[in-house]
Design a protein around this motif. Structure first.
Motif, PDB file in Angstrom:
ATOM      1  N   TRP A 134      -4.612   1.650  -1.281  1.00  0.00           N
ATOM      2  CA  TRP A 134      -4.258   1.376  -2.673  1.00  0.00           C
ATOM      3  C   TRP A 134      -2.755   1.325  -2.848  1.00  0.00           C
ATOM      4  O   TRP A 134      -1.986   1.927  -2.102  1.00  0.00           O
ATOM      5  N   SER A 135      -2.379   0.543  -3.863  1.00  0.00           N
ATOM      6  CA  SER A 135      -0.997   0.464  -4.314  1.00  0.00           C
ATOM      7  C   SER A 135      -0.929   1.121  -5.687  1.00  0.00           C
ATOM      8  O   SER A 135      -1.856   1.829  -6.098  1.00  0.00           O
ATOM      9  N   ARG A 136       0.115   0.849  -6.425  1.00  0.00           N
ATOM     10  CA  ARG A 136       0.275   1.496  -7.728  1.00  0.00           C
ATOM     11  C   ARG A 136      -0.849   1.138  -8.691  1.00  0.00           C
ATOM     12  O   ARG A 136      -1.422   2.005  -9.356  1.00  0.00           O
ATOM     13  N   ASN A 137      -1.216  -0.134  -8.765  1.00  0.00           N
ATOM     14  CA  ASN A 137      -2.202  -0.579  -9.747  1.00  0.00           C
ATOM     15  C   ASN A 137      -3.313  -1.438  -9.145  1.00  0.00           C
ATOM     16  O   ASN A 137      -3.952  -2.210  -9.866  1.00  0.00           O
ATOM     17  N   ARG A 138      -3.535  -1.302  -7.855  1.00  0.00           N
ATOM     18  CA  ARG A 138      -4.616  -2.076  -7.243  1.00  0.00           C
ATOM     19  C   ARG A 138      -5.166  -1.319  -6.036  1.00  0.00           C
ATOM     20  O   ARG A 138      -4.406  -0.776  -5.245  1.00  0.00           O
ATOM     21  N   ALA A 139      -6.485  -1.311  -5.912  1.00  0.00           N
ATOM     22  CA  ALA A 139      -7.149  -0.711  -4.756  1.00  0.00           C
ATOM     23  C   ALA A 139      -7.925  -1.786  -4.011  1.00  0.00           C
ATOM     24  O   ALA A 139      -8.391  -2.769  -4.602  1.00  0.00           O
ATOM     25  N   TYR A 140      -8.077  -1.570  -2.704  1.00  0.00           N
ATOM     26  CA  TYR A 140      -8.821  -2.499  -1.859  1.00  0.00           C
ATOM     27  C   TYR A 140      -9.810  -1.684  -1.022  1.00  0.00           C
ATOM     28  O   TYR A 140      -9.413  -0.787  -0.274  1.00  0.00           O
ATOM     29  N   ALA A 141     -11.094  -2.005  -1.169  1.00  0.00           N
ATOM     30  CA  ALA A 141     -12.120  -1.387  -0.335  1.00  0.00           C
ATOM     31  C   ALA A 141     -12.457  -2.342   0.807  1.00  0.00           C
ATOM     32  O   ALA A 141     -12.731  -3.527   0.565  1.00  0.00           O
ATOM     33  N   TYR A 142     -12.414  -1.820   2.035  1.00  0.00           N
ATOM     34  CA  TYR A 142     -12.867  -2.628   3.167  1.00  0.00           C
ATOM     35  C   TYR A 142     -14.314  -2.247   3.466  1.00  0.00           C
ATOM     36  O   TYR A 142     -14.620  -1.085   3.773  1.00  0.00           O
ATOM     37  N   ASP A 143     -15.197  -3.223   3.370  1.00  0.00           N
ATOM     38  CA  ASP A 143     -16.625  -3.022   3.571  1.00  0.00           C
ATOM     39  C   ASP A 143     -16.995  -3.567   4.942  1.00  0.00           C
ATOM     40  O   ASP A 143     -16.867  -4.764   5.202  1.00  0.00           O
ATOM     41  N   ALA A 144     -17.468  -2.680   5.835  1.00  0.00           N
ATOM     42  CA  ALA A 144     -17.803  -3.103   7.190  1.00  0.00           C
ATOM     43  C   ALA A 144     -18.955  -4.092   7.219  1.00  0.00           C
ATOM     44  O   ALA A 144     -19.036  -4.935   8.116  1.00  0.00           O
ATOM     45  N   ASN A 145     -19.860  -4.003   6.246  1.00  0.00           N
ATOM     46  CA  ASN A 145     -20.978  -4.950   6.206  1.00  0.00           C
ATOM     47  C   ASN A 145     -20.520  -6.354   5.814  1.00  0.00           C
ATOM     48  O   ASN A 145     -21.040  -7.348   6.312  1.00  0.00           O
ATOM     49  N   LEU A 146     -19.557  -6.427   4.902  1.00  0.00           N
ATOM     50  CA  LEU A 146     -19.033  -7.724   4.473  1.00  0.00           C
ATOM     51  C   LEU A 146     -17.907  -8.225   5.370  1.00  0.00           C
ATOM     52  O   LEU A 146     -17.589  -9.420   5.362  1.00  0.00           O
ATOM     53  N   ARG A 147     -17.264  -7.275   6.065  1.00  0.00           N
ATOM     54  CA  ARG A 147     -16.110  -7.597   6.909  1.00  0.00           C
ATOM     55  C   ARG A 147     -14.980  -8.223   6.097  1.00  0.00           C
ATOM     56  O   ARG A 147     -14.345  -9.187   6.523  1.00  0.00           O
ATOM     57  N   GLN A 148     -14.748  -7.641   4.925  1.00  0.00           N
ATOM     58  CA  GLN A 148     -13.679  -8.148   4.086  1.00  0.00           C
ATOM     59  C   GLN A 148     -13.202  -7.077   3.122  1.00  0.00           C
ATOM     60  O   GLN A 148     -13.851  -6.048   2.925  1.00  0.00           O
ATOM     61  N   TRP A 149     -12.022  -7.340   2.535  1.00  0.00           N
ATOM     62  CA  TRP A 149     -11.431  -6.454   1.547  1.00  0.00           C
ATOM     63  C   TRP A 149     -11.870  -6.888   0.142  1.00  0.00           C
ATOM     64  O   TRP A 149     -11.843  -8.065  -0.182  1.00  0.00           O
ATOM     65  N   ILE A 150     -12.243  -5.912  -0.703  1.00  0.00           N
ATOM     66  CA  ILE A 150     -12.649  -6.166  -2.076  1.00  0.00           C
ATOM     67  C   ILE A 150     -11.647  -5.463  -2.990  1.00  0.00           C
ATOM     68  O   ILE A 150     -11.505  -4.236  -2.939  1.00  0.00           O
ATOM     69  N   PRO A 180       0.814  -1.224   0.000  1.00  0.00           N
ATOM     70  CA  PRO A 180       0.000   0.000   0.000  1.00  0.00           C
ATOM     71  C   PRO A 180       0.845   1.270   0.000  1.00  0.00           C
ATOM     72  O   PRO A 180       1.958   1.301   0.522  1.00  0.00           O
ATOM     73  N   VAL A 181       0.295   2.317  -0.609  1.00  0.00           N
ATOM     74  CA  VAL A 181       0.956   3.621  -0.608  1.00  0.00           C
ATOM     75  C   VAL A 181       0.147   4.670   0.156  1.00  0.00           C
ATOM     76  O   VAL A 181       0.695   5.701   0.562  1.00  0.00           O
ATOM     77  N   ASN A 182      -1.155   4.407   0.368  1.00  0.00           N
ATOM     78  CA  ASN A 182      -1.972   5.372   1.106  1.00  0.00           C
ATOM     79  C   ASN A 182      -3.299   4.729   1.484  1.00  0.00           C
ATOM     80  O   ASN A 182      -3.619   3.630   1.013  1.00  0.00           O
ATOM     81  N   GLY A 183      -4.075   5.419   2.321  1.00  0.00           N
ATOM     82  CA  GLY A 183      -5.352   4.881   2.752  1.00  0.00           C
ATOM     83  C   GLY A 183      -6.277   5.959   3.279  1.00  0.00           C
ATOM     84  O   GLY A 183      -5.848   7.059   3.632  1.00  0.00           O
ATOM     85  N   ILE A 184      -7.565   5.645   3.330  1.00  0.00           N
ATOM     86  CA  ILE A 184      -8.610   6.552   3.810  1.00  0.00           C
ATOM     87  C   ILE A 184      -9.607   5.737   4.609  1.00  0.00           C
ATOM     88  O   ILE A 184      -9.918   4.597   4.247  1.00  0.00           O
ATOM     89  N   VAL A 185     -10.138   6.293   5.698  1.00  0.00           N
ATOM     90  CA  VAL A 185     -11.205   5.635   6.448  1.00  0.00           C
ATOM     91  C   VAL A 185     -12.406   6.561   6.565  1.00  0.00           C
ATOM     92  O   VAL A 185     -12.265   7.766   6.701  1.00  0.00           O
ATOM     93  N   ARG A 186     -13.570   5.961   6.487  1.00  0.00           N
ATOM     94  CA  ARG A 186     -14.826   6.633   6.808  1.00  0.00           C
ATOM     95  C   ARG A 186     -15.511   5.785   7.884  1.00  0.00           C
ATOM     96  O   ARG A 186     -14.870   4.981   8.528  1.00  0.00           O
ATOM     97  N   ASN A 187     -16.817   5.942   8.077  1.00  0.00           N
ATOM     98  CA  ASN A 187     -17.486   5.184   9.132  1.00  0.00           C
ATOM     99  C   ASN A 187     -17.799   3.751   8.745  1.00  0.00           C
ATOM    100  O   ASN A 187     -17.753   2.855   9.579  1.00  0.00           O
ATOM    101  N   ARG A 188     -18.127   3.522   7.462  1.00  0.00           N
ATOM    102  CA  ARG A 188     -18.491   2.172   7.035  1.00  0.00           C
ATOM    103  C   ARG A 188     -17.588   1.610   5.943  1.00  0.00           C
ATOM    104  O   ARG A 188     -17.684   0.435   5.608  1.00  0.00           O
TER     105      ARG A 188
END
Length: 234
Positions: free
Chosen positions: A105-121, A92-100
């Motif tokens: 993200w890295s150079r060519n891939r992003a990962y969303a963490y979904d609190a409802n799913l409890r997993q990274w997409i 990873p090179v950076n990150g952001i958090v909100r409430n849910r």
């Protein structure tokens, strides 16, 4: 002051204490970083959750999440379920958090963490990621050629590929993107794109209830209640 009035004041004070003592203290989540350890104070458990042998290079915290990362891995602590969720070998090179939602993200891939799913997409991109942002409803990443959005309702990434975006703006209800020819709104009520084709945008912005796009001689509005574009002269 009469006895009846005093009793009312005491009763109101008791009610006030009862109400506020039952509100979860999630806003008190505290994150402490040292050279090789990450500590998160969980206000519901009234104890510390410790991530040992981890040397973060970046971190974010909010009401519900604590996000930390180094050059190889990322970890997020969700105070609602009192657990760490690792994201290994993601560079990873950076990150952001909100409430849910959270995003790293890295150079060519992003990962969303979904609190409802409890997993990274995950979402891969052909071109390097140039910017990212998030609300409680969606996360967005951009490249020089494309825009991708993680819709928490749909629980998937959607995107506009090969549009060469010039700029974009967003609020909790919509994402506005434009290039030299067209303007695009992703409507978080309908969960779909609405396009104003061939208008040749010059600039744009998002207001609480509408997206606004300026051209040479017109102003185009996308209303989040009618879900339609309309035009007027400047």
């Amino acid at each position: 002051m009469g006895k009846t009035h005093k009793k009312k004041i005491i009763l109101l004070g008791i009610i006030f204490l009862l109400i506020f003592s039952t509100i979860p203290a999630y806003a008190e989540l505290n994150l402490f970083i040292d050279k090789h350890t990450v500590r998160v104070y969980d206000p519901a458990l009234k104890t510390w959750s410790i991530l040992n042998d981890f040397s973060p290079t970046g971190w974010r915290s909010g009401n519900y999440f604590a996000l930390v990362w180094n050059k190889q891995h990322a970890y997020i602590y969700d105070v609602r379920i009192h657990q760490w969720h690792p994201l290994l070998n993601c560079n990873p090179v950076n990150g952001i958090v909100r409430n849910r939602l959270a995003i790293v993200w890295s150079r060519n891939r992003a990962y969303a963490y979904d609190a409802n799913l409890r997993q990274w997409i995950a979402k891969d991109t052909v071109d390097p990621i140039t910017a990212a942002n998030a609300t409680d409803s969606f996360a967005v990443i951009t490249t020089v050629a494309s825009v991708y959005l993680y819709d928490a309702f749909l629980r998937q990434w959607v995107g506009l590929q090969d549009i060469d975006p010039i700029n974009w703006a967003m609020n909790d209800y919509m994402l506005l993107v434009w290039n030299k020819d067209n303007a695009y709104v992703y409507d978080l009520t309908l969960h779909q794109w609405a396009t104003a084709e061939g208008i040749k945008p010059q600039s744009g912005m998002v207001e609480p209830n509408q997206a606004v796009v300026y051209t040479v001689d017109k102003i185009f509005f996308y209303n989040r209640f009618t879900h339609r574009w309309k035009a007027g002269y400047r």
